[in-house]
Write an enzyme that holds these catalytic residues in place. Structure first.
Site, PDB file in Angstrom:
ATOM      1  N   SER A 114       0.880  -1.110  -0.060  1.00 27.71           N
ATOM      2  CA  SER A 114       0.029  -0.123  -0.023  1.00 27.71           C
ATOM      3  C   SER A 114       0.990   1.225   0.112  1.00 27.71           C
ATOM      4  O   SER A 114       1.999   1.211   0.576  1.00 27.71           O
ATOM      5  CB  SER A 114      -0.932   0.038   1.363  1.00 27.71           C
ATOM      6  OG  SER A 114      -1.615   1.337   1.307  1.00 27.71           O
ATOM      7  N   SER A 115       0.340   2.284  -0.520  1.00 23.38           N
ATOM      8  CA  SER A 115       1.227   3.641  -0.676  1.00 23.38           C
ATOM      9  C   SER A 115       1.212   3.928   0.806  1.00 23.38           C
ATOM     10  O   SER A 115       2.238   4.724   0.978  1.00 23.38           O
ATOM     11  CB  SER A 115       0.507   4.538  -1.422  1.00 23.38           C
ATOM     12  OG  SER A 115      -0.936   5.089  -0.792  1.00 23.38           O
ATOM     13  N   CYS A 116       0.560   3.677   1.817  1.00 19.59           N
ATOM     14  CA  CYS A 116       0.554   4.153   3.162  1.00 19.59           C
ATOM     15  C   CYS A 116       1.724   3.485   3.971  1.00 19.59           C
ATOM     16  O   CYS A 116       2.030   4.016   5.086  1.00 19.59           O
ATOM     17  CB  CYS A 116      -0.528   4.334   3.655  1.00 19.59           C
ATOM     18  SG  CYS A 116      -1.358   2.772   4.006  1.00 19.59           S
ATOM     19  N   TYR A 143       0.419  -1.676  10.922  1.00 19.26           N
ATOM     20  CA  TYR A 143      -0.279  -2.178   9.636  1.00 19.26           C
ATOM     21  C   TYR A 143       0.973  -2.210   8.568  1.00 19.26           C
ATOM     22  O   TYR A 143       1.129  -2.934   7.800  1.00 19.26           O
ATOM     23  CB  TYR A 143      -1.365  -1.034   9.059  1.00 19.26           C
ATOM     24  CG  TYR A 143      -1.816  -1.305   7.604  1.00 19.26           C
ATOM     25  CD1 TYR A 143      -2.846  -2.252   7.352  1.00 19.26           C
ATOM     26  CD2 TYR A 143      -1.534  -0.224   6.605  1.00 19.26           C
ATOM     27  CE1 TYR A 143      -3.406  -2.405   5.993  1.00 19.26           C
ATOM     28  CE2 TYR A 143      -1.862  -0.564   5.520  1.00 19.26           C
ATOM     29  CZ  TYR A 143      -2.803  -1.470   5.112  1.00 19.26           C
ATOM     30  OH  TYR A 143      -3.524  -1.710   3.757  1.00 19.26           O
ATOM     31  N   LYS A 147       2.914  -5.226   6.267  1.00 14.44           N
ATOM     32  CA  LYS A 147       2.719  -5.178   5.057  1.00 14.44           C
ATOM     33  C   LYS A 147       4.438  -5.103   4.455  1.00 14.44           C
ATOM     34  O   LYS A 147       4.632  -5.840   3.502  1.00 14.44           O
ATOM     35  CB  LYS A 147       2.180  -3.824   4.491  1.00 14.44           C
ATOM     36  CG  LYS A 147       0.730  -4.007   4.489  1.00 14.44           C
ATOM     37  CD  LYS A 147       0.144  -4.624   3.390  1.00 14.44           C
ATOM     38  CE  LYS A 147      -1.545  -4.648   3.561  1.00 14.44           C
ATOM     39  NZ  LYS A 147      -1.968  -5.860   2.412  1.00 14.44           N
ATOM     40  N   HIS A 186     -12.280   4.923   5.127  1.00 16.93           N
ATOM     41  CA  HIS A 186     -11.281   5.753   4.454  1.00 16.93           C
ATOM     42  C   HIS A 186     -11.884   7.000   4.040  1.00 16.93           C
ATOM     43  O   HIS A 186     -12.916   7.311   4.103  1.00 16.93           O
ATOM     44  CB  HIS A 186     -10.357   5.181   3.147  1.00 16.93           C
ATOM     45  CG  HIS A 186      -9.480   4.295   3.280  1.00 16.93           C
ATOM     46  ND1 HIS A 186      -9.527   2.893   3.029  1.00 16.93           N
ATOM     47  CD2 HIS A 186      -8.519   4.136   4.350  1.00 16.93           C
ATOM     48  CE1 HIS A 186      -8.431   2.284   3.474  1.00 16.93           C
ATOM     49  NE2 HIS A 186      -8.002   2.731   4.289  1.00 16.93           N
TER      50      HIS A 186
HETATM   51  N1  LIG Z   1      -8.528   0.187   0.271  1.00 12.22           N
HETATM   52  C1  LIG Z   1      -7.576   0.777  -0.014  1.00 12.22           C
HETATM   53  O1  LIG Z   1      -7.393   2.120  -0.274  1.00 12.22           O
HETATM   54  C2  LIG Z   1      -6.089  -0.016  -0.383  1.00 12.22           C
HETATM   55  C3  LIG Z   1      -5.007   0.783  -0.814  1.00 12.22           C
HETATM   56  C4  LIG Z   1      -3.819   0.109  -0.876  1.00 12.22           C
HETATM   57  C5  LIG Z   1      -3.792  -1.356  -0.615  1.00 12.22           C
HETATM   58  N2  LIG Z   1      -5.135  -1.908  -0.075  1.00 12.22           N
HETATM   59  C6  LIG Z   1      -4.750  -3.445   0.017  1.00 12.22           C
HETATM   60  O2  LIG Z   1      -5.684  -4.103  -0.596  1.00 12.22           O
HETATM   61  C7  LIG Z   1      -6.003  -5.039   0.138  1.00 12.22           C
HETATM   62  C8  LIG Z   1      -7.602  -5.144   0.458  1.00 12.22           C
HETATM   63  O3  LIG Z   1      -7.896  -3.975   0.955  1.00 12.22           O
HETATM   64  P1  LIG Z   1      -9.535  -3.665   1.051  1.00 12.22           P
HETATM   65  O4  LIG Z   1      -9.855  -2.360   0.860  1.00 12.22           O
HETATM   66  O5  LIG Z   1     -10.439  -4.268  -0.129  1.00 12.22           O
HETATM   67  O6  LIG Z   1     -10.194  -4.050   2.409  1.00 12.22           O
HETATM   68  P2  LIG Z   1     -11.573  -4.508   2.686  1.00 12.22           P
HETATM   69  O7  LIG Z   1     -12.761  -4.086   1.826  1.00 12.22           O
HETATM   70  O8  LIG Z   1     -11.724  -4.406   4.359  1.00 12.22           O
HETATM   71  O9  LIG Z   1     -11.424  -6.159   2.363  1.00 12.22           O
HETATM   72  C9  LIG Z   1     -10.686  -7.149   3.268  1.00 12.22           C
HETATM   73  C10 LIG Z   1     -10.917  -8.617   2.981  1.00 12.22           C
HETATM   74  O10 LIG Z   1     -10.169  -9.295   3.831  1.00 12.22           O
HETATM   75  C11 LIG Z   1     -10.963 -10.077   4.559  1.00 12.22           C
HETATM   76  N3  LIG Z   1     -10.285 -10.746   5.713  1.00 12.22           N
HETATM   77  C12 LIG Z   1      -9.928  -9.851   6.644  1.00 12.22           C
HETATM   78  N4  LIG Z   1      -9.716 -10.582   7.676  1.00 12.22           N
HETATM   79  C13 LIG Z   1      -9.714 -11.864   7.298  1.00 12.22           C
HETATM   80  C14 LIG Z   1      -9.329 -13.204   7.920  1.00 12.22           C
HETATM   81  N5  LIG Z   1      -8.925 -13.164   9.144  1.00 12.22           N
HETATM   82  N6  LIG Z   1      -9.547 -14.255   7.156  1.00 12.22           N
HETATM   83  C15 LIG Z   1     -10.342 -14.089   6.029  1.00 12.22           C
HETATM   84  N7  LIG Z   1     -10.279 -12.946   5.312  1.00 12.22           N
HETATM   85  C16 LIG Z   1     -10.213 -12.053   5.935  1.00 12.22           C
HETATM   86  C17 LIG Z   1     -12.262  -9.779   4.797  1.00 12.22           C
HETATM   87  O11 LIG Z   1     -13.095 -10.867   4.572  1.00 12.22           O
HETATM   88  P3  LIG Z   1     -14.816 -10.946   4.830  1.00 12.22           P
HETATM   89  O12 LIG Z   1     -15.397  -9.861   4.236  1.00 12.22           O
HETATM   90  O13 LIG Z   1     -15.267 -12.170   4.379  1.00 12.22           O
HETATM   91  O14 LIG Z   1     -14.601 -10.737   6.367  1.00 12.22           O
HETATM   92  C18 LIG Z   1     -12.557  -8.854   3.432  1.00 12.22           C
HETATM   93  O15 LIG Z   1     -12.978  -9.194   2.446  1.00 12.22           O
HETATM   94  C19 LIG Z   1      -5.391  -5.055   1.538  1.00 12.22           C
HETATM   95  O16 LIG Z   1      -4.257  -5.876   1.460  1.00 12.22           O
HETATM   96  C20 LIG Z   1      -5.136  -3.637   1.565  1.00 12.22           C
HETATM   97  O17 LIG Z   1      -3.896  -3.489   2.144  1.00 12.22           O
HETATM   98  C21 LIG Z   1      -6.190  -1.213   0.046  1.00 12.22           C
END
Ligand SMILES: NC(=O)c1ccc[n+]([C@@H]2O[C@H](COP(=O)([O-])OP(=O)(O)OC[C@H]3O[C@@H](n4cnc5c(N)ncnc54)[C@H](OP(=O)(O)O)[C@@H]3O)[C@@H](O)[C@H]2O)c1
Length: 319
Positions: A114-116, A143, A147, A186
Site C-alpha cells: 500500500s502507498s501508506c 499495519y 505489510k 477511508h
Molecule cells: N482500500 C485501499 O485504499 C487500499 C489501498 C492500498 C492497498 N490496499 C490493500 O488491498 C487489500 C484489500 O483491501 P480492501 O480495501 O479491499 O479491504 P476490505 O474491503 O476491508 O476487505 C478486506 C477483506 O479481507 C478479508 N479478511 C480480513 N480478515 C480476514 C481473515 N482473518 N480471514 C479471511 N479473510 C479476511 C475480509 O473478508 P470478509 O469480508 O469475508 O470478512 C475482506 O473481504 C489489503 O491488503 C489492503 O492493504 C487497499
C-alpha cells in the site's frame, strides 16, 4: 517477457478477501473477462489467521494463481485504536497465504502492499526505491510493518524458491463495496456518507478532520483490479511496483467534489485539532506506465459511480 505461466479462462484463481473493496472488484473484473474458475471464501468460512485451516484449504482447492486482497484494513482512527490487531492479523494472514502457496505449488502470487507504508516524508512523487528507507507514519505503523514484512517475504520466496511471486503498491482506492464507516472508513467513503447524511438533514455546515491540505492520489477500484490483472500478465520484477493514478488532489478538493456529487449545499469547515496523516502521497507510476498501463476513470466519475452504488445499497452497505 514470459518467464512465468500465462493465465487462461480456466486458470484457478483464488482471490483472498473476495468480498472486500479490492477483492470484489477483482472478482467482477475476472468474471467480466471470462475467467471460469474463481475461488473465494469469506472470513467466516476460512479465517486466514489460522495456519492449519489455510494449509488445508490450499491442499483441497489447489489454486494456480493467488491474489492476496485479504487484510485488516482501516482509516486513521481504526489503526490508532487497535494497533496490535493491524500488526498481528495482517502478519498472520499474509504468512499463512504465502507459506501455503509455496507448499502447494501456486504458480503466481500477487501480494498487495500500500502507498501508506512508504516513509512518511518520502520524496514526491514516491518511487519504489523509497521503500524501507525512513520513519513510517506513526498512525498506521502496525499495519505498515506487517505489510513491509509481506513484501520482504515475497522477495525472499523469489530468491530461495525462484517463484514468480510479485508485490504491488496500490494508492488509496475507493469504489463500490467500500467501508462507509464514519470512524473506521477511508476518506472517500466516510465523506460520501457524511455529506449524504448532512444533505438529508439539511445541516448548515459539515466539519471535517484536519486542515484539508494533505494531498492524496486516489484510484477507482475497478481501475486497480484491471492493473493487477495486467501485472499478473506482464510483470515479474523483484521490486514491488506502484499502482497509482499519476496525480493528486487535496482533501479539501475531494470534499468539494463529494459535496457537489451528493448535492450538499452547506458550508465545509475544518477541525485543525484532528490529525492530518501523511502530508502528501503521490506515487511515481513511471514503471507501470513504461509497461503500458494507465488508469482510466476520472475522480468525479468514480465518485459518482460510488455514490450511486451507496444509494442502491443504502440498507446493506458496510459501516
Ligand atoms: N482500500 C485501499 O485504499 C487500499 C489501498 C492500498 C492497498 N490496499 C490493500 O488491498 C487489500 C484489500 O483491501 P480492501 O480495501 O479491499 O479491504 P476490505 O474491503 O476491508 O476487505 C478486506 C477483506 O479481507 C478479508 N479478511 C480480513 N480478515 C480476514 C481473515 N482473518 N480471514 C479471511 N479473510 C479476511 C475480509 O473478508 P470478509 O469480508 O469475508 O470478512 C475482506 O473481504 C489489503 O491488503 C489492503 O492493504 C487497499
Amino acid at each position: 517477457m514470459t518467464g512465468f505461466p500465462s493465465m487462461s479462462p480456466s486458470t484457478r484463481i483464488y482471490i483472498a478477501g473476495h468480498r472486500g473493496l479490492v477483492g470484489s472488484a477483482l472478482w467482477r473484473h475476472f468474471l467480466q473477462h471470462g475467467f471460469e474458475n474463481l475461488i473465494g471464501l469469506g472470513s467466516s468460512e476460512l479465517d486466514l489467521r489460522d495456519a492449519h485451516a489455510t494449509a488445508t484449504f490450499f491442499r483441497d482447492a489447489r489454486p494456480e494463481v493467488v491474489i492476496d486482497a485479504a487484510a485488516r484494513v482501516g482509516g486513521i482512527a481504526a489503526n490508532a485504536r487497535r494497533p496490535v490487531d493491524f500488526l498481528s492479523d495482517n502478519l498472520r494472514i499474509q504468512l499463512n497465504l504465502l507459506d501455503s502457496a509455496v507448499s502447494n505449488g501456486v504458480e503466481r502470487f500477487l501480494f498487495l502492499g500500500s502507498s501508506c507504508i512508504y516513509p512518511k516524508f518520502a520524496a514526491q512523487p514516491i518511487p519504489e526505491e523509497a521503500l524501507f528507507t525512513g520513519p513510517l507514519e506513526e498512525t498506521n505503523e502496525g499495519y505498515a510493518v506487517a505489510k513491509l514484512a509481506g513484501i520482504a517475504q515475497v522477495t525472499a520466496i523469489r530468491k530461495q524458491h525462484g517463484l514468480p511471486y510479485i508485490s504491488a503498491m496500490p494508492t488509496n482506492l475507493y469504489g463500490p463495496g467500500d467501508n462507509f464507516s464514519l470512524h473506521d472508513g477511508h476518506v472517500v467513503p466516510a465523506m460520501i456518507r457524511r455529506f449524504h447524511e448532512a444533505m438529508l438533514a439539511e445541516v448548515p455546515f459539515v466539519t471535517c478532520w484536519g486542515t484539508g491540505m494533505p494531498r492524496r492520489d486516489l484510484m477507482y477500484v475497478d481501475d486497480a483490479a484491471d492493473a493487477f490483472h495486467f501485472l499478473l500478465d506482464h510483470y515479474d520484477g523483484e521490486r514491488p511496483i506502484n499502482v497509482g493514478s499519476g496525480s493528486d488532489v487535496t482533501i479539501s478538493e475531494i470534499a468539494r467534489i463529494i459535496a457537489d456529487t451528493v448535492g450538499y449545499r452547506g458550508e465545509i469547515r475544518w477541525d485543525e485539532s484532528g490529525p492530518d496523516g501523511t502530508p502528501r502521497k503521490l506515487l511515481d507510476i513511471q514503471r507501470l506506465a513504461d509497461l503500458g498501463w494507465s488508469a482510466k476513470t476520472p475522480l468525479a466519475e468514480g465518485i459518482r459511480t460510488t455514490y450511486d452504488w451507496f444509494l442502491a445499497h443504502r440498507d446493506t452497505y458496510r459501516h
